[in-house]
Design an enzyme around this catalytic site. Structure first.
Site, mmCIF file in Angstrom:
data_model
loop_
_atom_site.group_PDB
_atom_site.id
_atom_site.type_symbol
_atom_site.label_atom_id
_atom_site.label_comp_id
_atom_site.label_asym_id
_atom_site.label_seq_id
_atom_site.Cartn_x
_atom_site.Cartn_y
_atom_site.Cartn_z
ATOM 1 N N GLU A 99 51.949 27.306 31.267
ATOM 2 C CA GLU A 99 50.699 27.944 31.718
ATOM 3 C C GLU A 99 49.869 26.930 32.489
ATOM 4 O O GLU A 99 49.651 25.818 32.029
ATOM 5 C CB GLU A 99 49.929 28.474 30.492
ATOM 6 C CG GLU A 99 48.503 28.918 30.755
ATOM 7 C CD GLU A 99 48.375 29.988 31.841
ATOM 8 O OE1 GLU A 99 49.008 31.047 31.727
ATOM 9 O OE2 GLU A 99 47.630 29.747 32.826
ATOM 10 N N THR A 105 43.733 26.945 29.119
ATOM 11 C CA THR A 105 43.914 27.690 27.871
ATOM 12 C C THR A 105 44.936 28.805 28.081
ATOM 13 O O THR A 105 45.111 29.295 29.202
ATOM 14 C CB THR A 105 42.590 28.341 27.428
ATOM 15 O OG1 THR A 105 42.034 29.034 28.549
ATOM 16 C CG2 THR A 105 41.593 27.317 26.917
ATOM 17 N N ALA A 120 35.315 51.885 43.282
ATOM 18 C CA ALA A 120 34.864 52.584 42.065
ATOM 19 C C ALA A 120 36.023 52.753 41.103
ATOM 20 O O ALA A 120 36.285 53.836 40.589
ATOM 21 C CB ALA A 120 34.262 53.931 42.430
ATOM 22 N N VAL A 129 34.019 49.245 53.250
ATOM 23 C CA VAL A 129 33.238 48.051 53.575
ATOM 24 C C VAL A 129 33.999 47.303 54.661
ATOM 25 O O VAL A 129 35.196 47.051 54.527
ATOM 26 C CB VAL A 129 33.059 47.178 52.309
ATOM 27 C CG1 VAL A 129 32.450 45.835 52.668
ATOM 28 C CG2 VAL A 129 32.202 47.912 51.292
ATOM 29 N N GLY A 147 41.204 46.413 43.468
ATOM 30 C CA GLY A 147 42.569 46.366 42.957
ATOM 31 C C GLY A 147 43.069 44.939 42.806
ATOM 32 O O GLY A 147 42.376 43.975 43.144
ATOM 33 N N ASP A 156 52.094 42.480 34.972
ATOM 34 C CA ASP A 156 51.471 42.867 36.236
ATOM 35 C C ASP A 156 52.317 42.541 37.462
ATOM 36 O O ASP A 156 52.094 43.115 38.526
ATOM 37 C CB ASP A 156 50.124 42.138 36.422
ATOM 38 C CG ASP A 156 49.000 42.769 35.629
ATOM 39 O OD1 ASP A 156 49.283 43.633 34.780
ATOM 40 O OD2 ASP A 156 47.838 42.391 35.853
ATOM 41 N N HIS A 162 35.829 65.372 8.295
ATOM 42 C CA HIS A 162 34.581 65.930 8.816
ATOM 43 C C HIS A 162 33.410 65.194 8.177
ATOM 44 O O HIS A 162 33.420 64.986 6.972
ATOM 45 C CB HIS A 162 34.494 67.417 8.457
ATOM 46 C CG HIS A 162 33.191 68.027 8.864
ATOM 47 N ND1 HIS A 162 32.899 68.323 10.183
ATOM 48 C CD2 HIS A 162 32.090 68.367 8.133
ATOM 49 C CE1 HIS A 162 31.680 68.848 10.233
ATOM 50 N NE2 HIS A 162 31.158 68.877 9.011
HETATM 51 P P1 NAI Z 1 41.391 49.862 40.740
HETATM 52 O O1 NAI Z 1 42.697 50.067 41.375
HETATM 53 O O2 NAI Z 1 41.104 50.450 39.395
HETATM 54 O O3 NAI Z 1 40.235 50.408 41.725
HETATM 55 C C1 NAI Z 1 40.050 49.911 43.027
HETATM 56 C C2 NAI Z 1 39.210 50.903 43.821
HETATM 57 O O4 NAI Z 1 38.843 50.296 45.050
HETATM 58 C C3 NAI Z 1 39.954 52.181 44.149
HETATM 59 O O5 NAI Z 1 39.149 53.276 43.778
HETATM 60 C C4 NAI Z 1 40.153 52.074 45.660
HETATM 61 O O6 NAI Z 1 40.177 53.351 46.283
HETATM 62 C C5 NAI Z 1 38.929 51.275 46.074
HETATM 63 N N1 NAI Z 1 39.053 50.591 47.366
HETATM 64 C C6 NAI Z 1 40.134 49.956 47.873
HETATM 65 N N2 NAI Z 1 39.846 49.438 49.087
HETATM 66 C C7 NAI Z 1 38.550 49.743 49.360
HETATM 67 C C8 NAI Z 1 37.665 49.479 50.463
HETATM 68 N N3 NAI Z 1 38.069 48.796 51.534
HETATM 69 N N4 NAI Z 1 36.402 49.936 50.407
HETATM 70 C C9 NAI Z 1 35.989 50.640 49.316
HETATM 71 N N5 NAI Z 1 36.789 50.934 48.259
HETATM 72 C C10 NAI Z 1 38.041 50.476 48.268
HETATM 73 O O7 NAI Z 1 41.171 48.266 40.753
HETATM 74 P P2 NAI Z 1 40.165 47.314 39.980
HETATM 75 O O8 NAI Z 1 39.011 48.063 39.447
HETATM 76 O O9 NAI Z 1 39.924 46.189 40.917
HETATM 77 O O10 NAI Z 1 41.035 46.824 38.773
HETATM 78 C C11 NAI Z 1 42.213 46.067 39.020
HETATM 79 C C12 NAI Z 1 43.234 46.252 37.947
HETATM 80 O O11 NAI Z 1 42.785 45.736 36.723
HETATM 81 C C13 NAI Z 1 43.610 47.698 37.759
HETATM 82 O O12 NAI Z 1 44.992 47.789 37.660
HETATM 83 C C14 NAI Z 1 42.962 48.042 36.466
HETATM 84 O O13 NAI Z 1 43.679 49.044 35.768
HETATM 85 C C15 NAI Z 1 42.943 46.709 35.718
HETATM 86 N N6 NAI Z 1 41.830 46.678 34.791
HETATM 87 C C16 NAI Z 1 41.898 47.422 33.666
HETATM 88 C C17 NAI Z 1 40.831 47.459 32.800
HETATM 89 C C18 NAI Z 1 40.932 48.341 31.614
HETATM 90 O O14 NAI Z 1 42.034 48.723 31.255
HETATM 91 N N7 NAI Z 1 39.840 48.704 30.975
HETATM 92 C C19 NAI Z 1 39.602 46.713 33.046
HETATM 93 C C20 NAI Z 1 39.623 46.024 34.285
HETATM 94 C C21 NAI Z 1 40.715 45.999 35.105
#
Ligand code: NAI
Length: 467
Positions: free
Chosen positions: A34, A38, A183, A239, A274, A314, A446
């Site tokens: 690694e 950590t 989002a 953006v 993403g 991943d 319940h």
């Molecule tokens: P995500 O894939 O969930 O969402 C990325 C969003 O950005 C999508 O809605 C996409 O349409 C949008 N996007 C892409 N290009 C864009 C642009 N140029 N302008 C505006 N919007 C745009 O990715 P996120 O939130 O970054 O998470 C990354 C990874 O980490 C995912 O695989 C997620 O599942 C994982 N993760 C999981 C968590 C959990 O299980 N609670 C917590 C945090 C991350």
């Protein structure tokens, strides 16, 4: 050669360290390499764990501010001590990363700090932090190098003002104006933290919906709820750049389908568009390994890259989630030990730790429609659940989708307080091939929130009782 092993795992995140533990348990001579100081990878160091520590603390702050009075609790002046909130987050991270180091020792796994590189079949070179390299000999190599945040052209990440998850969990003050790009899960979770602590949050999303991957109905209701909480959504917008000025940031946006450009002011921008597999400098080519256009390592059946080389988590296909990587890790260790190792990617739950939480497993309605599968749906709102009512937490609902012919549960989708814990019930049910009637006829205590699951399951056959 410094040493020889049965298995050398490159990457100490949830995929790698769980693979190491399982390999150790199975009596394999195991090493983990690694490059961070950590163990624990993105999840423990800068992802799941610190974000959940901040989500929990900020939710308590928000509850004290907005909900205590309604429950008959009076407080003095409420104040935020951000430094102390960050310190408790760091303590949580330290406790857990130390815990992983302990588990390595307990399972007789040798930990090498440094960047691992494959230099041919059965050879991993480790470049240590002191600049020295050593080569480990091994029968099997497991690649568990995870992923890194994606960015966009025209945007320079500095982790201070323009940040990924790494910077967003360590801001030194609450931004007045926060812009989220994307989002998805990271944007909505970290946006929630800073909104609760006082930031004005604008979300720019390329698609015309939030939370890609979630069931449409859940995503729509979630968007309405987050809007009520104060999120400003700019959907169908992309953006195109972020300009850094001394006075702040100027975020340029334009409609995804073309149209007039506009700018948004921000103090901090979180880039959450993403993640992409992290395979840079890995030496994959030395063993004939390949990646696809997105950098995803190509695997044959069951995680195999080449003879004696495996990849998990991943950096291969499937959902980029810590718990999926953990399962991959255990399965590969078992395969190496000559056992049957298998992971069902159709039953990996997703949880978004916002308030309320969002959780799902299996197929969405849109996926079932697209596949031409005839299904029935049962739904139950938390507004009609007694425990949700007593707790003043009535947002959201449970939806169960079952095969119209066999009644087998095909998908479960929930939004509500605590659904991240509740989804486990459906994972177990689906793992055992349950019908919706099995859940509907299972006694649930319940008053509990989980009764909403039972009522939704009853709803599949139209005998919901508490509505
Ligand atoms: P995500 O894939 O969930 O969402 C990325 C969003 O950005 C999508 O809605 C996409 O349409 C949008 N996007 C892409 N290009 C864009 C642009 N140029 N302008 C505006 N919007 C745009 O990715 P996120 O939130 O970054 O998470 C990354 C990874 O980490 C995912 O695989 C997620 O599942 C994982 N993760 C999981 C968590 C959990 O299980 N609670 C917590 C945090 C991350």
């Amino acid at each position: 050669m410094a040493d020889t092993f049965d298995v050398v795992i490159i990457g100490g995140g949830p995929g790698g360290y769980n693979c190491a533990i399982r390999a150790g348990q199975l009596g394999l001579k195991t090493a983990i390499v690694e490059m961070r100081d950590t163990l624990g990878g993105t999840c423990l160091n800068v992802g799941c764990i610190p974000s959940k520590a901040l989500l929990h603390a900020s939710e308590l702050f928000d509850t004290a501010k907005n909900d205590f009075a309604g429950m008959g609790i009076k407080t003095g002046k409420l104040e935020l001590d951000l430094a102390a909130m960050m310190a408790q987050k760091e303590a949580a991270v330290k406790g857990l990363t130390d815990g992983v180091a302990f588990l390595m020792k307990k399972n007789k796994v040798t930990h090498f700090q440094g960047k691992g590189k494959i230099t041919g079949a059965a050879k991993v070179e480790v470049a240590g932090p002191d600049g020295k390299t050593q080569t480990l000999g091994t029968k099997h190599i497991v690649i568990a190098t995870g992923s890194e945040p994606s960015s966009l052209p025209g945007i320079e990440i500095d982790e201070e003002r323009v940040v990924t998850n790494t910077g967003a969990i360590a801001l030194k003050s609450v931004p007045e104006k926060l812009v989220l790009i994307g989002a998805g899960v990271i944007g909505l979770e970290l946006g929630s933290v800073w909104r609760r602590l006082g930031a004005e949050v604008t979300v720019v999303e390329y698609l015309d919906r939030i939370l890609p991957g979630a069931d449409d109905e859940i995503a729509k209701q979630a968007q309405r709820t987050f809007k009520k909480q104060g999120f400003d959504f700019k959907l169908g917008q992309k953006v195109t750049g972020v300009e850094k000025l001394a006075s702040g940031l100027k975020v340029s946006i334009e409609p995804a389908k073309g149209g007039d450009a506009a700018t948004l002011d921000a103090d901090v921008v979180i880039v959450s568009v993403g993640r992409r597999p992290y395979t840079e400098g890995l030496g994959l080519e030395t063993v004939g390994g390949k990646t696809d256009k997105r950098g995803v390592i190509e695997t044959q059946d069951h995680f195999k890259v080449a003879d004696g080389v495996w990849a998990i988590g991943d950096c291969i296909h499937g959902p980029m989630l810590a718990h999926k990587a953990e399962d991959d890790g255990a399965a590969v260790a078992e395969l190496i030990a000559g056992k049957a190792g298998h992971v069902d990617y159709d039953l990996v739950p997703s949880v978004v730790y916002t308030s309320p939480e969002i959780a799902w497993v299996g197929k969405t309605e849109q996926e079932l429609k697209k596949a031409g599968i005839d299904y029935k749906a049962g739904k139950f709102p938390f507004m009609a659940n007694s425990r949700a009512r007593t707790n003043h937490q009535t947002d959201g609902f449970v939806k169960i989708l079952a095969d119209a012919r066999t009644d087998r549960i095909l998908g479960a989708h929930m939004m509500g307080i605590g659904v991240g814990e509740m989804i486990g019930e459906l994972c177990v049910a689906m793992e055992f091939g349950a019908a919706s009637e099995d859940v509907a006829r299972t006694c649930h205590a319940h008053p509990t929130l989980s009764e909403a699951i039972r009522q939704a399951a009853m709803g599949v056959e139209g005998w919901t009782m508490q509505m």
